[in-house]
Design a protein around this motif. Sequence first.
Motif, PDB file in Angstrom:
ATOM      1  N   VAL A  15       0.878  -1.173   0.000  1.00  0.00           N
ATOM      2  CA  VAL A  15       0.000   0.000   0.000  1.00  0.00           C
ATOM      3  C   VAL A  15       0.914   1.220   0.000  1.00  0.00           C
ATOM      4  CG1 VAL A  15      -1.796   1.250   1.229  1.00  0.00           C
ATOM      5  CG2 VAL A  15      -1.765  -1.270   1.278  1.00  0.00           C
ATOM      6  N   ARG A  16       0.881   1.945  -1.111  1.00  0.00           N
ATOM      7  CA  ARG A  16       1.772   3.087  -1.273  1.00  0.00           C
ATOM      8  C   ARG A  16       1.184   4.345  -0.642  1.00  0.00           C
ATOM      9  NH1 ARG A  16       5.992   2.129  -4.114  1.00  0.00           N
ATOM     10  NH2 ARG A  16       6.387   4.287  -4.628  1.00  0.00           N
ATOM     11  N   ASP A  17       2.018   5.086   0.017  1.00  0.00           N
ATOM     12  CA  ASP A  17       1.672   6.386   0.586  1.00  0.00           C
ATOM     13  C   ASP A  17       1.921   7.413  -0.509  1.00  0.00           C
ATOM     14  OD1 ASP A  17       1.483   8.784   1.973  1.00  0.00           O
ATOM     15  OD2 ASP A  17       3.205   8.388   3.265  1.00  0.00           O
ATOM     16  N   GLU A  18       0.869   7.959  -1.067  1.00  0.00           N
ATOM     17  CA  GLU A  18       1.002   8.914  -2.166  1.00  0.00           C
ATOM     18  C   GLU A  18       1.186  10.353  -1.680  1.00  0.00           C
ATOM     19  OE1 GLU A  18       1.370   7.914  -5.216  1.00  0.00           O
ATOM     20  OE2 GLU A  18       0.867   5.825  -4.817  1.00  0.00           O
ATOM     21  N   ALA A  19       0.782  10.640  -0.432  1.00  0.00           N
ATOM     22  CA  ALA A  19       0.842  12.006   0.079  1.00  0.00           C
ATOM     23  C   ALA A  19       2.148  12.304   0.811  1.00  0.00           C
ATOM     24  CB  ALA A  19      -0.341  12.271   1.003  1.00  0.00           C
ATOM     25  N   GLY A  20       2.604  11.371   1.623  1.00  0.00           N
ATOM     26  CA  GLY A  20       3.804  11.592   2.419  1.00  0.00           C
ATOM     27  C   GLY A  20       3.562  12.577   3.549  1.00  0.00           C
ATOM     28  N   SER A  21       4.608  12.775   4.348  1.00  0.00           N
ATOM     29  CA  SER A  21       4.554  13.699   5.477  1.00  0.00           C
ATOM     30  C   SER A  21       5.867  14.452   5.571  1.00  0.00           C
ATOM     31  CB  SER A  21       4.348  12.932   6.793  1.00  0.00           C
ATOM     32  OG  SER A  21       3.133  12.240   6.791  1.00  0.00           O
ATOM     33  N   GLU A  22       5.773  15.734   5.876  1.00  0.00           N
ATOM     34  CA  GLU A  22       6.974  16.536   6.093  1.00  0.00           C
ATOM     35  C   GLU A  22       7.407  16.367   7.536  1.00  0.00           C
ATOM     36  OE1 GLU A  22       6.309  20.567   4.883  1.00  0.00           O
ATOM     37  OE2 GLU A  22       6.459  20.047   2.762  1.00  0.00           O
ATOM     38  N   LEU A  23       8.647  15.925   7.716  1.00  0.00           N
ATOM     39  CA  LEU A  23       9.188  15.707   9.055  1.00  0.00           C
ATOM     40  C   LEU A  23      10.605  16.278   9.111  1.00  0.00           C
ATOM     41  CD1 LEU A  23       7.915  12.062   9.402  1.00  0.00           C
ATOM     42  CD2 LEU A  23       7.059  14.023  10.671  1.00  0.00           C
ATOM     43  N   ALA A  24      11.076  16.512  10.314  1.00  0.00           N
ATOM     44  CA  ALA A  24      12.371  17.165  10.505  1.00  0.00           C
ATOM     45  C   ALA A  24      13.539  16.362   9.941  1.00  0.00           C
ATOM     46  CB  ALA A  24      12.602  17.441  11.990  1.00  0.00           C
ATOM     47  N   ASP A  25      13.526  15.032  10.152  1.00  0.00           N
ATOM     48  CA  ASP A  25      14.660  14.221   9.726  1.00  0.00           C
ATOM     49  C   ASP A  25      14.257  12.743   9.695  1.00  0.00           C
ATOM     50  OD1 ASP A  25      14.611  13.464  12.440  1.00  0.00           O
ATOM     51  OD2 ASP A  25      16.270  14.789  12.959  1.00  0.00           O
ATOM     52  N   LEU A  26      15.211  11.888   9.330  1.00  0.00           N
ATOM     53  CA  LEU A  26      14.931  10.461   9.216  1.00  0.00           C
ATOM     54  C   LEU A  26      14.577   9.845  10.562  1.00  0.00           C
ATOM     55  CD1 LEU A  26      14.689   8.052   7.337  1.00  0.00           C
ATOM     56  CD2 LEU A  26      17.148   7.668   7.607  1.00  0.00           C
ATOM     57  N   GLU A  27      15.159  10.347  11.633  1.00  0.00           N
ATOM     58  CA  GLU A  27      14.823   9.841  12.969  1.00  0.00           C
ATOM     59  C   GLU A  27      13.354  10.084  13.282  1.00  0.00           C
ATOM     60  OE1 GLU A  27      16.079  10.684  17.579  1.00  0.00           O
ATOM     61  OE2 GLU A  27      17.642  10.785  16.057  1.00  0.00           O
ATOM     62  N   ALA A  28      12.839  11.254  12.939  1.00  0.00           N
ATOM     63  CA  ALA A  28      11.417  11.556  13.139  1.00  0.00           C
ATOM     64  C   ALA A  28      10.560  10.663  12.246  1.00  0.00           C
ATOM     65  CB  ALA A  28      11.145  13.033  12.849  1.00  0.00           C
ATOM     66  N   ALA A  29      11.031  10.390  11.032  1.00  0.00           N
ATOM     67  CA  ALA A  29      10.304   9.496  10.122  1.00  0.00           C
ATOM     68  C   ALA A  29      10.266   8.074  10.681  1.00  0.00           C
ATOM     69  CB  ALA A  29      10.946   9.511   8.737  1.00  0.00           C
ATOM     70  N   GLU A  30      11.369   7.630  11.270  1.00  0.00           N
ATOM     71  CA  GLU A  30      11.413   6.298  11.877  1.00  0.00           C
ATOM     72  C   GLU A  30      10.400   6.195  13.026  1.00  0.00           C
ATOM     73  OE1 GLU A  30      14.677   3.216  13.782  1.00  0.00           O
ATOM     74  OE2 GLU A  30      15.227   5.312  13.525  1.00  0.00           O
ATOM     75  N   GLN A  31      10.324   7.232  13.842  1.00  0.00           N
ATOM     76  CA  GLN A  31       9.352   7.248  14.947  1.00  0.00           C
ATOM     77  C   GLN A  31       7.931   7.215  14.394  1.00  0.00           C
ATOM     78  OE1 GLN A  31       9.787   6.989  18.241  1.00  0.00           O
ATOM     79  NE2 GLN A  31       7.577   6.996  18.459  1.00  0.00           N
ATOM     80  N   GLN A  32       7.677   7.977  13.336  1.00  0.00           N
ATOM     81  CA  GLN A  32       6.355   7.991  12.700  1.00  0.00           C
ATOM     82  C   GLN A  32       6.003   6.604  12.181  1.00  0.00           C
ATOM     83  OE1 GLN A  32       4.261  10.578  12.447  1.00  0.00           O
ATOM     84  NE2 GLN A  32       2.804   9.846  10.948  1.00  0.00           N
ATOM     85  N   ALA A  33       6.961   5.925  11.553  1.00  0.00           N
ATOM     86  CA  ALA A  33       6.727   4.569  11.032  1.00  0.00           C
ATOM     87  C   ALA A  33       6.399   3.601  12.156  1.00  0.00           C
ATOM     88  CB  ALA A  33       7.947   4.095  10.244  1.00  0.00           C
ATOM     89  N   ALA A  34       7.089   3.716  13.290  1.00  0.00           N
ATOM     90  CA  ALA A  34       6.799   2.850  14.436  1.00  0.00           C
ATOM     91  C   ALA A  34       5.384   3.094  14.956  1.00  0.00           C
ATOM     92  CB  ALA A  34       7.831   3.079  15.540  1.00  0.00           C
ATOM     93  N   GLU A  35       4.957   4.350  14.980  1.00  0.00           N
ATOM     94  CA  GLU A  35       3.599   4.680  15.424  1.00  0.00           C
ATOM     95  C   GLU A  35       2.561   4.138  14.439  1.00  0.00           C
ATOM     96  OE1 GLU A  35       3.527   8.903  16.133  1.00  0.00           O
ATOM     97  OE2 GLU A  35       5.117   8.742  17.633  1.00  0.00           O
TER      98      GLU A  35
END
Length: 92
Positions: A15-35
């Motif tokens: 399931v592809r995320d077509e919108a994405g999210s603006e985040l500060a850095d990859l660490e924040a993206a990793e936390q978002q993925a865990a959530e």
Amino acid sequence: MPRYFFHYRTDEELVRDEAGSELADLEAAEQQAAEIGKAIIDKLAGEGGETRAPRTIEITDARGEELLYVVFWEGPKIGEGPASPVTPVSVH
């Protein structure tokens, strides 16, 4: 801020995320993925769905470059009570 995309993969589908999210850095993206992973397991468990199959959130950048995989699933039931979620693991 960079835009990250969170694609959800199971053995059967992507399931592809077509919108994405603006985040500060990859660490924040990793936390978002865990959530996101925890929310998926919680939803499946609440609906009586299969929670023990491994799943991933694949994080990519705006160019589609794969940056990080976060693997998650609910752990096996051991003893009394419900199974407990396994802490998401990142694969760089």
